[in-house]
Design an enzyme around this catalytic site. Structure first.
Site, PDB file in Angstrom:
ATOM      1  N   HIS A  73       0.853  -1.400   0.024  1.00 45.82           N
ATOM      2  CA  HIS A  73      -0.125  -0.049  -0.141  1.00 45.82           C
ATOM      3  C   HIS A  73       0.764   1.210   0.086  1.00 45.82           C
ATOM      4  O   HIS A  73       1.787   1.377   0.585  1.00 45.82           O
ATOM      5  CB  HIS A  73      -0.967   0.093   1.365  1.00 45.82           C
ATOM      6  N   ASP A 190       6.390   1.682   6.579  1.00 43.17           N
ATOM      7  CA  ASP A 190       4.868   1.055   6.639  1.00 43.17           C
ATOM      8  C   ASP A 190       4.242   1.932   5.618  1.00 43.17           C
ATOM      9  O   ASP A 190       3.570   2.907   6.278  1.00 43.17           O
ATOM     10  CB  ASP A 190       4.527   0.626   8.049  1.00 43.17           C
ATOM     11  N   GLU A 224      -5.089   1.263   2.860  1.00 41.44           N
ATOM     12  CA  GLU A 224      -4.745   0.106   3.871  1.00 41.44           C
ATOM     13  C   GLU A 224      -4.671   0.760   5.350  1.00 41.44           C
ATOM     14  O   GLU A 224      -5.394   0.302   6.369  1.00 41.44           O
ATOM     15  CB  GLU A 224      -3.593  -0.397   3.619  1.00 41.44           C
ATOM     16  N   GLU A 225      -4.353   1.846   5.690  1.00 38.69           N
ATOM     17  CA  GLU A 225      -4.311   2.320   6.986  1.00 38.69           C
ATOM     18  C   GLU A 225      -5.477   2.670   7.665  1.00 38.69           C
ATOM     19  O   GLU A 225      -5.634   2.811   8.680  1.00 38.69           O
ATOM     20  CB  GLU A 225      -3.105   3.694   6.955  1.00 38.69           C
ATOM     21  N   ASP A 245       3.865  -6.351   3.732  1.00 36.38           N
ATOM     22  CA  ASP A 245       3.901  -5.453   4.672  1.00 36.38           C
ATOM     23  C   ASP A 245       4.904  -5.430   5.864  1.00 36.38           C
ATOM     24  O   ASP A 245       5.747  -6.342   5.666  1.00 36.38           O
ATOM     25  CB  ASP A 245       2.337  -5.009   5.094  1.00 36.38           C
ATOM     26  N   HIS A 325       4.574   1.759  13.185  1.00 37.70           N
ATOM     27  CA  HIS A 325       3.743   3.026  13.400  1.00 37.70           C
ATOM     28  C   HIS A 325       4.361   4.145  14.343  1.00 37.70           C
ATOM     29  O   HIS A 325       3.588   4.773  14.927  1.00 37.70           O
ATOM     30  CB  HIS A 325       2.265   2.587  13.921  1.00 37.70           C
TER      31      HIS A 325
END
Length: 385
Positions: A73, A190, A224-225, A245, A325
């Site tokens: 993504h 990410d 995606e997030e 990922d 994250h």
């Protein structure tokens, strides 16, 4: 394929740096889509975009079905203006799930109707000279931070005059560092590292003219997030979907910053038994370091595809990320390992020919027969002499 595949590390890292330079929080992904689509076209693939910008790039194989999908993504975490405050600062809400603890101190860009402004995200009590120990004891959370705009913004009216409004997208600076020892530290690895992996795998396949038994669809999603992911990117020909990922290298996890981390399950449940088993065996066959992990608080493009009703086999291949994250760290070894696996998977022979049809009879259906484990009973037998 038996010939060793050579992934170009300079190509991979250069594409990663270019992607990190492009702000793409969910909802603001157009420029990242344009960059990636142009690079895919330069590599010789047929590229199509959905209405909102998810990318479908086709690399033809010997047969159209059962096609394989590989997905990562383009969207990242970010923030959005929730309110214009009377003190001239901005209240924020997060885009995606990430802690305000990692937002504190970040430099950021605010995309307003009048242009881009720069600013810093600060706790409400940011000065030790003013608040003393309260700087360390104040709560953590999105309600306890604010964005200070680097412009004349003394009150709410000044913010209005600047053209800043509720809903404006805020992008967080990645601040990447690529170290000579192979470690890469940045925000938004990410999943920009996943996109770079896919581009590097394709570059190697095109350069070395790798043949595949079936078509491969290289998919790049834009939501995606926030849980949307691959829900609208799958085409009917795709029978299996491998998501690329980040894995989570943290206490209690088996992920690693080196080699491939193969996820066996996430919060949505186990991944496909047969596809995961094949990927693991490909690693062994080609000498790729691999470890398995299970993620409790994690979902990916694979989950969104299945939840949208696509009957595809899914697997999740990851590169280990420390402080996911947050301010993330990976190693080039993992990126290279995952890229190699992507190529070997695309070039591997089809094991489940029945998957060419969405619905068929029992003939050719898979089995999960496991032979009984052999035990060395002699070592456990009591001494009766």
């Amino acid at each position: 394929m038996q010939t060793p595949i050579n992934i170009d590390p300079e190509y991979l890292t250069s594409r990663l740096k270019a992607l990190l330079d492009i702000a793409s929080p969910t909802g603001f992904t157009d420029e990242a889509v344009r960059y990636t689509a142009r690079e895919l076209e330069r590599l010789g693939l047929e590229v199509k975009l959905t209405r909102r910008g998810a990318i479908r790039a086709l690399r033809p194989g010997a047969a159209e079905r059962p096609a394989r999908g590989i997905v990562s993504h383009l969207d990242t975490l970010g923030a959005q203006v929730k309110a214009l405050k009377e003190n001239g600062r901005l209240e924020l809400v997060s885009i995606g799930h990430w802690s305000a603890r990692f937002a504190e101190g970040a430099r950021a860009s605010i995309f307003s109707g009048k242009g881009t402004y720069r600013g810093s995200i600060l706790p409400l009590k940011a000065s030790g000279h003013t608040f003393n120990e309260e700087v360390d004891t104040q709560p953590t959370g999105w309600r306890h931070i604010e964005l200070r705009v680097d412009a004349l913004a003394r009150d709410r009216n000044d913010l209005v005059q600047l053209g800043i409004d509720v809903g404006d997208i805020v992008a967080i600076d990645p601040q990447p560092e690529l170290l000579e020892n192979g470690f890469i530290v940045s925000r938004h690895l990410d999943d920009k590292a996943g996109v770079a992996i896919m581009l590097a795998a394709l570059e190697a396949m095109q350069r070395e003219k790798v043949d595949t038994p079936v078509d491969t669809h290289w998919l790049f999603t834009i939501g995606e997030e926030v849980g949307v992911g691959a829900s609208a990117a799958i085409v009917p020909e795709i029978a299996s979907l491998v998501a690329i990922d980040n894995g989570t290298t943290a206490p209690g996890q088996n992920s690693d910053e080196f080699g491939v981390t193969l996820a066996m399950a996430d919060q949505t449940g186990p991944f496909d038994y047969h596809l995961s088993k094949k990927l693991y065996e490909l690693c062994g066959e080609h000498g790729i370091r691999v470890q398995k992990d299970v993620f409790r608080y994690y979902r990916s493009d694979a989950a969104s595809a299945v939840e949208a009703g696509h009957d595809v086999r899914t697997a999740l291949v990851t590169f280990g990320v420390d402080a996911s994250h947050g301010y993330e760290r990976i190693h080039l070894h993992a990126l290279m390992s995952v890229a190699k696996l992507a190529v070997y998977h695309a070039a591997s022979e089809v094991q489940i020919e029945r998957d060419a049809e969405e619905v068929s009879g029992l003939r050719g259906f898979t089995r999960q027969k496991v032979r009984q484990a052999e035990q060395d009973l002699k070592a456990d037998e009591p001494d009766v002499s």
